[in-house]
Enzyme design. Structure first.
Site, PDB file in Angstrom:
ATOM      1  CE  LYS A 241      -1.916   2.166   3.384  1.00  0.00           C
ATOM      2  NZ  LYS A 241      -2.685   2.605   4.570  1.00  0.00           N
ATOM      3  CG  ASP A 260      -7.513   2.278   2.549  1.00  0.00           C
ATOM      4  OD1 ASP A 260      -8.413   1.977   1.736  1.00  0.00           O
ATOM      5  OD2 ASP A 260      -7.473   3.384   3.131  1.00  0.00           O
TER       6      ASP A 260
END
Length: 352
Positions: A241, A260
């Site tokens: 991420k 996320d």
């Protein structure tokens, strides 16, 4: 990372330092500053007054505001350079966002339904890769207020002083060399960075040890997305991420999709119901979501994801404003907000 909070900056306004505002022609359908500067892309922006933003980039202090047709700005400190070009580059105003919205709405009926006028003008900033990388290393298991505080500590202790405005001194983001110096990890632990102190120190040391030094990171802008992402994940504290956030927000990879829990919820609820039973975001699930959105939204898929991300969170509210001097009416800001600079024409890219 929770972006529902906004950082506090207490500054007593020094009205004598304010200049006349310079302008860029840019309608709100192309950018909404109140969303873009508060949605967790950069952690160095705060409101001085409703609609007037204060932040640092390009080693300068900037004030930004807008009306329906223009973005207005003032610049303090730093070297004498083309500030207009720097702002256009930072806001990526050469990208025609209105055309992108039309394309996404045409290709994706769900996008069309989710995004109303309130969420037009959400674009991705083009940040400095060093600041972007280390800011998002701080973002692990954190909220926007705490991340902003950590970034401020990095700047105050290791950055170059650029300007004093009111009672506050502003600093540039530190260089990789500064963050790789002896004693950084111990100091950051003292400042309550926790395990992130080690991540920051070791990542800075790794980059600084490369033959190109800090340029190693900037050179990733010229690498294909997959290679840049892979190299980033070799850094301490950088997972999929964070790597995608850096690729999207500072390395010119508009198709990067940071996934996320919020993006996972959007994907499972509206696009990939087969993933609803997945209790955790595994690497396989992460890649499936990112690939689906890239196939659906195209070259600027990361930008489309940023729009839905903001829509999902119902736009974070700004809770804290700067303290104005006693006896000073808020309308004074508008009284001094005169415009005298000629308008700059922005040449925008054509979206295929």
């Amino acid at each position: 990372m929770d972006i529902s909070d906004c950082k506090l900056l207490k500054v007593t306004m020094d009205f004598s330092k304010l200049n006349e505002w310079r302008t860029l022609p840019c309608p709100k359908c192309e950018i909404q500053l109140d969303i873009v500067l508060a949605c967790g892309q950069s952690f160095r922006w705060t409101q001085l007054h409703p609609g007037i933003w204060c932040g640092v980039f390009a080693k300068k202090l900037w004030l930004l505001k807008q009306n329906e047709d223009e973005v207005m700005y003032q610049v303090f400190g730093g070297k004498t350079t083309d500030s207009t070009a720097e702002l256009i580059d930072y806001l990526q105003l050469d990208v025609n966002l209105n055309d992108l919205y039309k394309k996404w709405a045409k290709d994706d009926s769900i996008f069309s339904k989710m995004v109303d006028n309130k969420f037009h003008g959400i674009r991705v900033l083009r940040q400095d890769p060093v600041e972007n990388l280390f800011s998002f290393i701080c973002s692990s298991n954190n909220n926007i207020e705490r991340i902003s505080s950590m970034v401020e500590e990095l700047c105050v202790h290791y950055g170059e002083q650029i300007e004093t405005f009111g009672e506050k001194t502003f600093y540039a983001f530190p260089t990789v060399k500064a963050l790789a110096s002896v004693g950084v990890e111990a100091k950051l632990r003292e400042l309550k960075f926790g395990y992130r102190a080690g991540y920051i120190s070791r990542t800075a040391e790794y980059i600084n040890s490369q033959e190109e030094g800090e340029k190693w990171l900037y050179n990733l802008r010229m690498e294909p997305y997959d290679i840049a992402r892979e190299k980033l994940q070799k850094l301490t504290g950088v997972g999929a991420k964070v790597a995608d956030c850096v690729c999207l927000m500072s390395l010119d990879k508009p198709g990067a999709i940071p996934v996320d829990t919020h993006v996972q919820q959007i994907a499972c609820r509206d696009y990939l119901p087969s993933l609803k039973d997945k209790k955790s975001l595994t690497p396989k699930c992460y890649d499936e979501i990112a690939t689906h959105f890239r196939n659906l939204w195209g070259e600027y898929a990361g930008w489309a994801q940023a729009v839905l991300f903001a829509a999902e969170l119902q736009r974070p509210k700004v809770k804290n404003l700067v303290c104005l001097p006693q006896g000073r009416k808020s309308t004074k800001m508008e009284e001094i907000a005169k415009v005298s600079e000629p308008k700059t024409k922005i040449k925008r890219k054509k979206i295929k």
